[in-house]
Design a protein around this motif. Structure first.
Motif, PDB file in Angstrom:
ATOM      1  N   PHE A  28      73.567-184.278 -15.224  1.00 19.41           N
ATOM      2  CA  PHE A  28      73.300-183.118 -14.371  1.00 19.41           C
ATOM      3  C   PHE A  28      73.603-183.365 -12.894  1.00 19.41           C
ATOM      4  O   PHE A  28      73.224-182.581 -12.037  1.00 19.41           O
ATOM      5  CB  PHE A  28      71.830-182.681 -14.510  1.00 19.41           C
ATOM      6  N   SER A  29      74.263-184.487 -12.599  1.00 16.16           N
ATOM      7  CA  SER A  29      74.610-184.779 -11.206  1.00 16.16           C
ATOM      8  C   SER A  29      75.920-185.548 -11.153  1.00 16.16           C
ATOM      9  O   SER A  29      76.466-185.937 -12.187  1.00 16.16           O
ATOM     10  CB  SER A  29      73.502-185.599 -10.542  1.00 16.16           C
ATOM     11  N   ARG A  30      76.397-185.815  -9.923  1.00 18.59           N
ATOM     12  CA  ARG A  30      77.652-186.554  -9.758  1.00 18.59           C
ATOM     13  C   ARG A  30      77.423-188.046  -9.560  1.00 18.59           C
ATOM     14  O   ARG A  30      78.375-188.791  -9.307  1.00 18.59           O
ATOM     15  CB  ARG A  30      78.427-185.984  -8.568  1.00 18.59           C
ATOM     16  N   ALA A  31      76.187-188.505  -9.672  1.00 14.69           N
ATOM     17  CA  ALA A  31      75.895-189.929  -9.509  1.00 14.69           C
ATOM     18  C   ALA A  31      76.594-190.740 -10.598  1.00 14.69           C
ATOM     19  O   ALA A  31      76.768-190.280 -11.724  1.00 14.69           O
ATOM     20  CB  ALA A  31      74.386-190.163  -9.557  1.00 14.69           C
ATOM     21  N   ALA A  32      77.003-191.955 -10.249  1.00 12.42           N
ATOM     22  CA  ALA A  32      77.755-192.807 -11.177  1.00 12.42           C
ATOM     23  C   ALA A  32      76.858-193.342 -12.289  1.00 12.42           C
ATOM     24  O   ALA A  32      75.635-193.436 -12.152  1.00 12.42           O
ATOM     25  CB  ALA A  32      78.377-193.961 -10.415  1.00 12.42           C
ATOM     26  N   THR A  33      77.495-193.727 -13.410  1.00 16.19           N
ATOM     27  CA  THR A  33      76.778-194.281 -14.562  1.00 16.19           C
ATOM     28  C   THR A  33      77.143-195.739 -14.823  1.00 16.19           C
ATOM     29  O   THR A  33      76.767-196.295 -15.847  1.00 16.19           O
ATOM     30  CB  THR A  33      77.081-193.465 -15.832  1.00 16.19           C
ATOM     31  N   ALA A  34      77.904-196.360 -13.927  1.00 17.39           N
ATOM     32  CA  ALA A  34      78.384-197.734 -14.149  1.00 17.39           C
ATOM     33  C   ALA A  34      77.209-198.691 -14.369  1.00 17.39           C
ATOM     34  O   ALA A  34      76.187-198.618 -13.683  1.00 17.39           O
ATOM     35  CB  ALA A  34      79.212-198.197 -12.962  1.00 17.39           C
ATOM     36  N   PHE A  35      77.391-199.601 -15.319  1.00 14.09           N
ATOM     37  CA  PHE A  35      76.339-200.572 -15.636  1.00 14.09           C
ATOM     38  C   PHE A  35      76.379-201.743 -14.658  1.00 14.09           C
ATOM     39  O   PHE A  35      77.437-202.162 -14.207  1.00 14.09           O
ATOM     40  CB  PHE A  35      76.535-201.100 -17.059  1.00 14.09           C
ATOM     41  N   GLY A  36      75.202-202.253 -14.322  1.00  3.56           N
ATOM     42  CA  GLY A  36      75.120-203.486 -13.551  1.00  3.56           C
ATOM     43  C   GLY A  36      75.056-203.316 -12.051  1.00  3.56           C
ATOM     44  O   GLY A  36      75.108-204.311 -11.316  1.00  3.56           O
ATOM     45  N   ALA A  37      74.940-202.091 -11.564  1.00  2.00           N
ATOM     46  CA  ALA A  37      74.837-201.886 -10.112  1.00  2.00           C
ATOM     47  C   ALA A  37      73.480-202.373  -9.611  1.00  2.00           C
ATOM     48  O   ALA A  37      72.526-202.529 -10.383  1.00  2.00           O
ATOM     49  CB  ALA A  37      75.018-200.409  -9.785  1.00  2.00           C
ATOM     50  N   GLU A  38      73.405-202.619  -8.320  1.00  2.36           N
ATOM     51  CA  GLU A  38      72.133-203.017  -7.726  1.00  2.36           C
ATOM     52  C   GLU A  38      71.077-201.944  -7.998  1.00  2.36           C
ATOM     53  O   GLU A  38      71.389-200.750  -7.993  1.00  2.36           O
ATOM     54  CB  GLU A  38      72.296-203.200  -6.211  1.00  2.36           C
ATOM     55  N   PRO A  39      69.832-202.345  -8.268  1.00  2.01           N
ATOM     56  CA  PRO A  39      68.783-201.369  -8.605  1.00  2.01           C
ATOM     57  C   PRO A  39      68.686-200.245  -7.576  1.00  2.01           C
ATOM     58  O   PRO A  39      68.791-200.461  -6.362  1.00  2.01           O
ATOM     59  CB  PRO A  39      67.504-202.210  -8.621  1.00  2.01           C
ATOM     60  N   ASN A  40      68.541-199.025  -8.128  1.00  2.00           N
ATOM     61  CA  ASN A  40      68.283-197.823  -7.314  1.00  2.00           C
ATOM     62  C   ASN A  40      69.405-197.461  -6.346  1.00  2.00           C
ATOM     63  O   ASN A  40      69.176-196.831  -5.323  1.00  2.00           O
ATOM     64  CB  ASN A  40      66.954-197.970  -6.557  1.00  2.00           C
ATOM     65  N   THR A  41      70.641-197.856  -6.695  1.00  2.00           N
ATOM     66  CA  THR A  41      71.796-197.473  -5.877  1.00  2.00           C
ATOM     67  C   THR A  41      72.592-196.335  -6.507  1.00  2.00           C
ATOM     68  O   THR A  41      73.540-195.843  -5.906  1.00  2.00           O
ATOM     69  CB  THR A  41      72.736-198.681  -5.658  1.00  2.00           C
ATOM     70  N   GLN A  42      72.225-195.923  -7.733  1.00  2.70           N
ATOM     71  CA  GLN A  42      72.962-194.865  -8.425  1.00  2.70           C
ATOM     72  C   GLN A  42      72.030-193.731  -8.864  1.00  2.70           C
ATOM     73  O   GLN A  42      72.257-193.094  -9.901  1.00  2.70           O
ATOM     74  CB  GLN A  42      73.710-195.441  -9.641  1.00  2.70           C
ATOM     75  N   ALA A  43      70.986-193.488  -8.083  1.00  4.70           N
ATOM     76  CA  ALA A  43      70.068-192.382  -8.354  1.00  4.70           C
ATOM     77  C   ALA A  43      70.102-191.442  -7.158  1.00  4.70           C
ATOM     78  O   ALA A  43      69.734-191.822  -6.053  1.00  4.70           O
ATOM     79  CB  ALA A  43      68.651-192.904  -8.588  1.00  4.70           C
ATOM     80  N   CYS A  44      70.576-190.217  -7.390  1.00  3.36           N
ATOM     81  CA  CYS A  44      70.701-189.267  -6.291  1.00  3.36           C
ATOM     82  C   CYS A  44      69.529-188.288  -6.296  1.00  3.36           C
ATOM     83  O   CYS A  44      68.659-188.327  -7.161  1.00  3.36           O
ATOM     84  CB  CYS A  44      72.025-188.529  -6.377  1.00  3.36           C
ATOM     85  N   ALA A  45      69.536-187.376  -5.337  1.00  2.91           N
ATOM     86  CA  ALA A  45      68.428-186.429  -5.178  1.00  2.91           C
ATOM     87  C   ALA A  45      68.242-185.552  -6.413  1.00  2.91           C
ATOM     88  O   ALA A  45      67.108-185.215  -6.791  1.00  2.91           O
ATOM     89  CB  ALA A  45      68.676-185.555  -3.943  1.00  2.91           C
ATOM     90  N   VAL A  46      69.356-185.194  -7.096  1.00  2.00           N
ATOM     91  CA  VAL A  46      69.253-184.367  -8.302  1.00  2.00           C
ATOM     92  C   VAL A  46      68.551-185.138  -9.416  1.00  2.00           C
ATOM     93  O   VAL A  46      67.711-184.588 -10.136  1.00  2.00           O
ATOM     94  CB  VAL A  46      70.651-183.899  -8.757  1.00  2.00           C
ATOM     95  N   ASP A  47      68.900-186.419  -9.572  1.00  2.00           N
ATOM     96  CA  ASP A  47      68.282-187.245 -10.603  1.00  2.00           C
ATOM     97  C   ASP A  47      66.780-187.368 -10.396  1.00  2.00           C
ATOM     98  O   ASP A  47      66.012-187.521 -11.353  1.00  2.00           O
ATOM     99  CB  ASP A  47      68.899-188.652 -10.629  1.00  2.00           C
ATOM    100  N   LEU A  48      66.361-187.333  -9.150  1.00  2.00           N
ATOM    101  CA  LEU A  48      64.943-187.479  -8.811  1.00  2.00           C
ATOM    102  C   LEU A  48      64.224-186.138  -8.738  1.00  2.00           C
ATOM    103  O   LEU A  48      63.007-186.098  -8.530  1.00  2.00           O
ATOM    104  CB  LEU A  48      64.797-188.202  -7.469  1.00  2.00           C
ATOM    105  N   ALA A  49      64.966-185.028  -8.906  1.00  2.00           N
ATOM    106  CA  ALA A  49      64.407-183.669  -8.840  1.00  2.00           C
ATOM    107  C   ALA A  49      63.708-183.417  -7.514  1.00  2.00           C
ATOM    108  O   ALA A  49      62.626-182.825  -7.465  1.00  2.00           O
ATOM    109  CB  ALA A  49      63.456-183.424 -10.016  1.00  2.00           C
ATOM    110  N   LEU A  50      64.326-183.859  -6.440  1.00  2.00           N
ATOM    111  CA  LEU A  50      63.741-183.603  -5.125  1.00  2.00           C
ATOM    112  C   LEU A  50      63.798-182.108  -4.818  1.00  2.00           C
ATOM    113  O   LEU A  50      64.670-181.387  -5.321  1.00  2.00           O
ATOM    114  CB  LEU A  50      64.485-184.406  -4.055  1.00  2.00           C
ATOM    115  N   PRO A  51      62.890-181.613  -4.009  1.00  2.55           N
ATOM    116  CA  PRO A  51      62.845-180.169  -3.712  1.00  2.55           C
ATOM    117  C   PRO A  51      64.187-179.651  -3.210  1.00  2.55           C
ATOM    118  O   PRO A  51      64.851-180.278  -2.380  1.00  2.55           O
ATOM    119  CB  PRO A  51      61.769-180.068  -2.624  1.00  2.55           C
ATOM    120  N   GLY A  52      64.577-178.492  -3.738  1.00  8.28           N
ATOM    121  CA  GLY A  52      65.814-177.855  -3.314  1.00  8.28           C
ATOM    122  C   GLY A  52      67.033-178.239  -4.130  1.00  8.28           C
ATOM    123  O   GLY A  52      68.108-177.680  -3.926  1.00  8.28           O
ATOM    124  N   THR A  53      66.892-179.195  -5.064  1.00  4.99           N
ATOM    125  CA  THR A  53      68.041-179.617  -5.888  1.00  4.99           C
ATOM    126  C   THR A  53      68.054-178.847  -7.205  1.00  4.99           C
ATOM    127  O   THR A  53      67.012-178.440  -7.722  1.00  4.99           O
ATOM    128  CB  THR A  53      67.984-181.124  -6.194  1.00  4.99           C
TER     129      THR A  53
END
Length: 482
Positions: A28-53
């Protein structure tokens, strides 16, 4: 066929498999799905359901669902609905998971496979699209836990079976077949260690003819080896509990590979506990017949279709055809050999036998096989035309595999493995063996077949193993009948 009983109990298993879809961005967002990235570097505002997204559906994830439905013979719903599955867990940032409940995108279908030489079929209930949660990281040595939300929002297809499976062996065979299908059609990379293909097994036991027993769900089985161990342990544990007079409580359990045991994680929730309701931010998902046909046209030949073609075109037994289509690489290797040598059944026997044995020993795939399809085809051609025996062929194959030789005919010549096909020379040896083994000749003529085999053995010994066995049998019988 009657199900196998364990201590008088029938085992009933259903599977839920979370298949991570091979998309570059989340569901449901444009954030990347690549495996092995540094923790919490591929979670965007939509993934977190922040207000207004607002979530926006990933078209490629839907295409993956369509492909799976086509591969499994399922009904692809023209309209499906997304729902919110409400629960509270540290790695679920929204407090709910977007999933499908009442109307999933893929409905029904089946997965067929062989267990030994017996064909089995497991019916599917559904496959629904959903987003993954994050991951809790437990650092026991410092007594702290952390949350990595990189996986949050990663697209999944959850594939759910009917409770059709009756043993751990059958469960593993089903999981392997499903793994083959999702990787074959390219919707998942199938990497179990990275969590791309995670299986949950719902296990219960019952006396034959009784209602279904209470099930316990073994979560996140990420290897076929552990899958079988976990199910076997759970079966034994449940039977022991019942025999000791205890009732089985519905629960979610984890398997500990170090102890070989399952342990309860939490009591199992029912659908009502999740308070499903339609997601107000996502409209119904519409899939047109045209879109389905576009995906069908783009798909490669499916394994079951290819297996049927191998039966029809090459005259293979269904078991052989199914085994040879366990991977695209294996199927391509077989077809190249069969076309080059014109001996499909011999090619099948060699690939399923000696080639597979060597691959397993070396722990490599057929893509890394030292013996090319052209080399194996040349070897089989020399067996078929009588140049070498089966035993000699194994010596040639060994030389090719170890790199001792590259050309089949050169290896045969260098090792002196050509069969003796000169009937005149063979007849001379046969005459000498008959003259030297009068007792065996008399026993054979008295009706003792073992005596014939003894004579054949003497002839092969005299020819240093180079005599053509078929020719030896024909000539020897003709002479003994005279």
């Amino acid at each position: 066929m009657t199900a196998k009983l364990i201590h008088g109990y029938e085992v009933v298993i259903g599977f839920e498999t979370h298949t991570q879809l091979a998309t570059k961005s989340k569901i449901f967002s444009r954030a990347a799905t690549a495996f092995g990235a540094e923790p919490n570097t591929q979670a965007c505002a939509v993934d977190l359901a922040l207000p207004g997204t607002l979530p926006v559906m990933n078209r490629e994830a839907v295409a993956c669902a369509i492909k799976l439905g086509l591969a499994l013979g399922s009904h692809i719903a023209p309209v499906s609905i997304f729902a919110r599955k409400n629960y509270f867990y540290p790695d679920l940032p929204k407090g709910y998971q977007i999933s499908q409940f009442e109307i999933p995108v893929v409905q029904g279908g089946e997965v067929s496979f062989f267990l030994g030489d017996e064909k089995k079929t497991v019916r599917l209930v559904r496959a629904h699209l959903e987003e993954d949660a994050g991951k809790s990281l437990h650092e026991d040595f410092i007594g702290q836990s952390g949350i990595d939300l990189n996986r949050a929002g990663t697209p999944l297809l959850e594939i759910v079976t009917e409770p059709d499976i009756r043993s751990s062996e059958e469960a593993v065979a089903y999981a392997k077949e499903l793994h083959k299908i999702v990787t074959w059609i390219g919707i998942c990379d199938g990497n179990m260690q990275e969590g791309s293909f995670r299986c949950d097994a719902n296990v219960s036991v019952r006396k034959p003819g009784q209602p279904l027993g209470t099930r316990r769900e073994i979560k996140n089985l990420n290897s076929f080896k552990f899958m079988q161990q976990a199910i076997d342990y759970e079966i034994r544990w449940q039977i022991e509990q019942i025999e000791d007079g205890h009732a089985i409580q519905q629960a979610t359990v984890l398997f500990d590979p170090d102890t070989g045991e399952t342990r309860a994680m939490r009591t199992k929730e029912d659908a009502a506990d999740y308070r499903y309701f339609p997601d107000p931010d996502l409209p119904p998902l519409h899939i047109s017949e045209q879109w389905i046909e576009e995906q069908r046209a783009q798909m490669a030949e499916l394994p079951r279709t290819m297996a049927a073609r191998f039966v029809a075109d090459y005259g293979l037994p269904e078991y052989d055809a199914t085994t040879l289509t366990q991977s695209k690489a294996m199927a391509a290797y077989f077809e190249a050999v069969a076309k080059a040598c014109g001996q499909a059944k011999l090619a099948s026997n060699w690939i399923m036998g000696e080639v597979s044995r060597r691959l397993n020993m070396a722990e490599i795939g057929i893509e890394q096989a030292p013996v090319s399809s052209a080399q194996l085809a040349a070897l089989i051609a020399r067996i078929a035309d009588g140049t070498i025996s089966n035993n000699a062929a194994k010596q040639v194959f060994d030389a090719l595999w170890t790199g001792e030789g590259q050309d089949v005919d050169a290896v045969i010549e260098a090792k002196g493995l050509k069969q003796m096909n000169d009937s005149g020379a063979l007849e001379k040896i046969i005459d000498e063996v008959i003259a030297a083994n009068a007792d065996n000749v008399a026993q054979f003529r008295a009706g003792k077949d073992k005596a014939f085999n003894a004579l054949v053995g003497q002839i092969m010994k005299a020819s240093k193993g180079k005599a053509n066995p078929t020719q030896v049998n024909e000539l020897l019988r003709a002479k003994l009948a005279g």
